[in-house]
Design a protein around this motif. Structure first.
Motif, PDB file in Angstrom:
ATOM      1  N   ASN A   1       0.247  -0.424   8.827  1.00  0.00           N
ATOM      2  CA  ASN A   1       0.911  -1.404   8.332  1.00  0.00           C
ATOM      3  C   ASN A   1       1.058  -2.763   9.118  1.00  0.00           C
TER       4      ASN A   1
ATOM      5  N   VAL B   1      -5.931   2.430   4.186  1.00  0.00           N
ATOM      6  CA  VAL B   1      -5.837   2.406   2.925  1.00  0.00           C
ATOM      7  C   VAL B   1      -7.154   2.353   1.665  1.00  0.00           C
TER       8      VAL B   1
ATOM      9  N   LEU C   1      -0.443   5.507   7.682  1.00  0.00           N
ATOM     10  CA  LEU C   1      -0.186   4.237   6.202  1.00  0.00           C
ATOM     11  C   LEU C   1       0.383   2.714   6.697  1.00  0.00           C
TER      12      LEU C   1
ATOM     13  N   PRO D   1       0.831  -0.747  -0.655  1.00  0.00           N
ATOM     14  CA  PRO D   1      -0.186  -0.077  -0.080  1.00  0.00           C
ATOM     15  C   PRO D   1       0.657   1.216  -0.350  1.00  0.00           C
ATOM     16  N   TYR D   2       1.923   0.972   1.359  1.00  0.00           N
ATOM     17  CA  TYR D   2       2.437   3.037   1.186  1.00  0.00           C
ATOM     18  C   TYR D   2       3.235   2.393  -0.955  1.00  0.00           C
TER      19      TYR D   2
ATOM     20  N   LEU E   1      -4.779   0.229  -4.205  1.00  0.00           N
ATOM     21  CA  LEU E   1      -5.026   0.679  -3.337  1.00  0.00           C
ATOM     22  C   LEU E   1      -5.716  -0.068  -2.298  1.00  0.00           C
TER      23      LEU E   1
ATOM     24  N   GLY F   1      -7.140  -2.105   0.302  1.00  0.00           N
ATOM     25  CA  GLY F   1      -7.475  -2.514   1.834  1.00  0.00           C
ATOM     26  C   GLY F   1      -8.665  -3.483   2.383  1.00  0.00           C
TER      27      GLY F   1
ATOM     28  N   TYR G   1       0.454   4.064  -2.977  1.00  0.00           N
ATOM     29  CA  TYR G   1       0.310   5.371  -2.366  1.00  0.00           C
ATOM     30  C   TYR G   1       1.168   6.302  -3.049  1.00  0.00           C
TER      31      TYR G   1
END
Length: 202
Positions: free
Chosen positions: A115, A78, A111, A20-21, A185, A189, A24
């Motif tokens: 995580n 997320v 975020l 997810p990072y 994302l 999520g 982003y």
């Protein structure tokens, strides 16, 4: 293998692993441009120290209950970022503003901190290696952290630069990449929420 080399290999591996990072970072690069997004690659230097400290103080694996709570909270974060990215597709594309929104950095901190992968990594891999390096001396521990973050931050900076370059190919390319990052994302999520709701396996 030297502590710096150990850290470098682990940092490069972490930077190359989709998550997810990274999604982003891609979304922010397309919205604000590579130059304005580069400060966000420093987020692990802000979000990781509390995780490392908690793991080293506990000297044990992260409790399953904490991981489940992080999965639920992180999944919600997320999804919020996914909807923010996808909502931008409805607005006409414009040139990046004179300055990037400062909240983008702190969103990334939230975020990364929620995580569960970061907690698992430092509990199962990074923490034991760092503790062993510290027993050999503070210089070895510092070398491990220097190698890890040099290659983690460098790898993420390369991702930002690549995404920023692709975003300049035209509005259609930028919209397509924004959609991809937003959907990524969204998938991360939903997956994180599902794991948190299902709970740890017996």
């Amino acid at each position: 293998m030297t502590p710096f080399a150990q850290g470098a290999l682990l940092g490069l591996s972490a930077a190359a692993q989709p998550g997810p990072y990274q999604a982003y970072l891609l979304a922010q690069s397309l919205r604000n441009g590579a130059v304005r997004t580069l400060p966000v690659v420093l987020v692990p230097l802000t979000s990781d120290p509390p995780v490392i400290a908690a793991v080293l103080v506990a000297l044990a694996q992260v409790p399953a209950g904490l991981l489940r709570a992080l999965q639920l909270a992180g999944g919600a974060v997320v999804l919020w970022l996914a909807f923010s990215a996808l909502r931008g597709l409805c607005a006409p594309l414009a040139a990046p503003e004179a300055r990037a929104p400062p909240r983008g950095f702190w969103r990334a901190v939230l975020l990364n901190f929620t995580n569960p992968n970061a907690w698992i990594f430092w509990s199962a891999v990074g923490g034991p290696v760092l503790a062993a390096a510290w027993r050999d001396g503070p210089a070895d521990a510092g070398g491990f952290l220097a190698g890890f973050y040099a290659f983690l931050v460098g790898g993420n900076a390369a991702l930002v630069a690549t995404a920023g370059g692709l975003g300049r190919l035209g509005p259609r390319t930028q919209r397509a990449l924004t959609a991809i990052s937003g959907l990524a994302l969204l998938a991360f999520g939903l997956w994180q929420l599902a794991k948190g709701l299902s709970g740890p396996r017996a």
